[in-house]
Design an enzyme around this catalytic site. Structure first.
Site, mmCIF file in Angstrom:
data_model
loop_
_atom_site.group_PDB
_atom_site.id
_atom_site.type_symbol
_atom_site.label_atom_id
_atom_site.label_comp_id
_atom_site.label_asym_id
_atom_site.label_seq_id
_atom_site.Cartn_x
_atom_site.Cartn_y
_atom_site.Cartn_z
ATOM 1 N N HIS A 63 0.828 -1.209 0.000
ATOM 2 C CA HIS A 63 0.000 0.000 0.000
ATOM 3 C C HIS A 63 0.866 1.264 0.000
ATOM 4 O O HIS A 63 2.008 1.220 -0.415
ATOM 5 C CB HIS A 63 -0.987 -0.050 1.166
ATOM 6 C CG HIS A 63 -1.765 -1.342 1.198
ATOM 7 N ND1 HIS A 63 -2.789 -1.615 0.323
ATOM 8 C CD2 HIS A 63 -1.607 -2.460 1.967
ATOM 9 C CE1 HIS A 63 -3.262 -2.841 0.560
ATOM 10 N NE2 HIS A 63 -2.551 -3.383 1.542
ATOM 11 N N HIS A 134 2.638 -7.224 4.360
ATOM 12 C CA HIS A 134 1.279 -6.732 4.592
ATOM 13 C C HIS A 134 0.838 -7.020 6.019
ATOM 14 O O HIS A 134 1.446 -7.823 6.729
ATOM 15 C CB HIS A 134 0.299 -7.387 3.613
ATOM 16 C CG HIS A 134 0.469 -6.930 2.203
ATOM 17 N ND1 HIS A 134 -0.360 -6.005 1.604
ATOM 18 C CD2 HIS A 134 1.402 -7.247 1.279
ATOM 19 C CE1 HIS A 134 0.055 -5.784 0.364
ATOM 20 N NE2 HIS A 134 1.120 -6.523 0.142
ATOM 21 N N GLU A 196 1.460 -11.972 5.152
ATOM 22 C CA GLU A 196 0.478 -11.324 6.015
ATOM 23 C C GLU A 196 1.003 -11.542 7.435
ATOM 24 O O GLU A 196 0.855 -12.605 8.018
ATOM 25 C CB GLU A 196 -0.908 -11.939 5.828
ATOM 26 C CG GLU A 196 -1.528 -11.702 4.462
ATOM 27 C CD GLU A 196 -2.072 -10.290 4.279
ATOM 28 O OE1 GLU A 196 -1.863 -9.442 5.185
ATOM 29 O OE2 GLU A 196 -2.711 -10.024 3.247
#
Length: 234
Positions: A63, A134, A196
């Site tokens: 992001h 992430h 993740e």
């Protein structure tokens, strides 16, 4: 003549076996080359690497900019957490002369997914590994744990190693290794994984993930996984 027939059949059978073996081996080699995409296959599926040349490892903080990513239980954004963690991986890697880290972003910067800028950056660099960082999210705040994603077959060994070190370092729940067609791991030409690191929507897990202590532990785990995969020894 009749006595020679078994010998002739034996010779023909042997020739057929050799022919079929060569065809099978050629197809198998082609498949490996297609999945590896770069270099020759070595242990753990790694490509052969010139001695004395650092491995180029791309660390991708997920992001950035207007793309906030997940919103954590505390109201913080995933983009900030991923950047903090990526910078710590880079900091620790500076102590490893055999590893040269390249960040897809080093600040709060928006990177277009439409233009595939992240994998393109790694491909143009000729990177040896690509690791996207992430923080996870789910509507149920009790869900927790670490999971690692890959797409191409040659990335699976890297995913397994990274997941192992992440679970050991973070002490979070092991949610396993999974295959998914995320573009950052699908469009790269080198072994690539998406981590993740934990659930930002889990208040207890997020609280730990936002501390420097746990971030350094996670960053060290990522680096340890990279070193094991690339067979870099102390």
């Amino acid at each position: 003549m009749r006595k020679r027939i078994p010998m002739v059949l034996f010779i023909l059978s042997a020739m057929l076996f050799v022919l079929l073996y060569n065809v099978y081996s050629g197809d198998r080699g082609k498949s490996d080359a297609e999945h590896q995409m770069t270099g020759f296959l070595g242990k753990n599926g790694t490509a052969s690497h010139p001695p004395g040349i650092p491995f180029k490892v791309v660390i991708d903080p997920g992001h950035g900019g207007k793309d906030h990513g997940a919103t954590g239980a505390s109201g913080g954004f995933e983009k900030d957490f991923t950047l903090q963690l990526a910078l710590k991986v880079e900091e620790l890697a500076m102590q490893e002369p055999q590893i040269e880290v390249h960040l897809t972003r080093a600040e709060d910067q928006f990177i277009s997914s439409i233009d595939r800028e992240r994998p393109n950056f790694a491909n143009e660099l000729g990177a040896d590994l690509f690791i996207s960082i992430h923080g996870n999210t789910f509507e149920d705040p009790s869900v927790s744990g670490v999971e690692t994603y890959y797409y191409h077959r040659n990335s699976y060994p890297l995913a397994e190693i990274i997941q192992k070190h992440m679970v050991q370092g973070s002490e979070f729940r092991d949610r396993g290794v999974k295959q998914e067609d995320y573009f950052v791991v699908k469009d790269t030409n080198m072994p690539a994984v998406l981590i993740e690191t934990g659930y930002l929507t889990n208040p207890q897990e997020e609280q730990q993930m936002l501390t420097d202590e746990v971030q350094y532990r996670i960053a060290g785990s990522i680096l340890d996984g990279i070193k094991e995969y690339l067979q870099i020894h102390e």
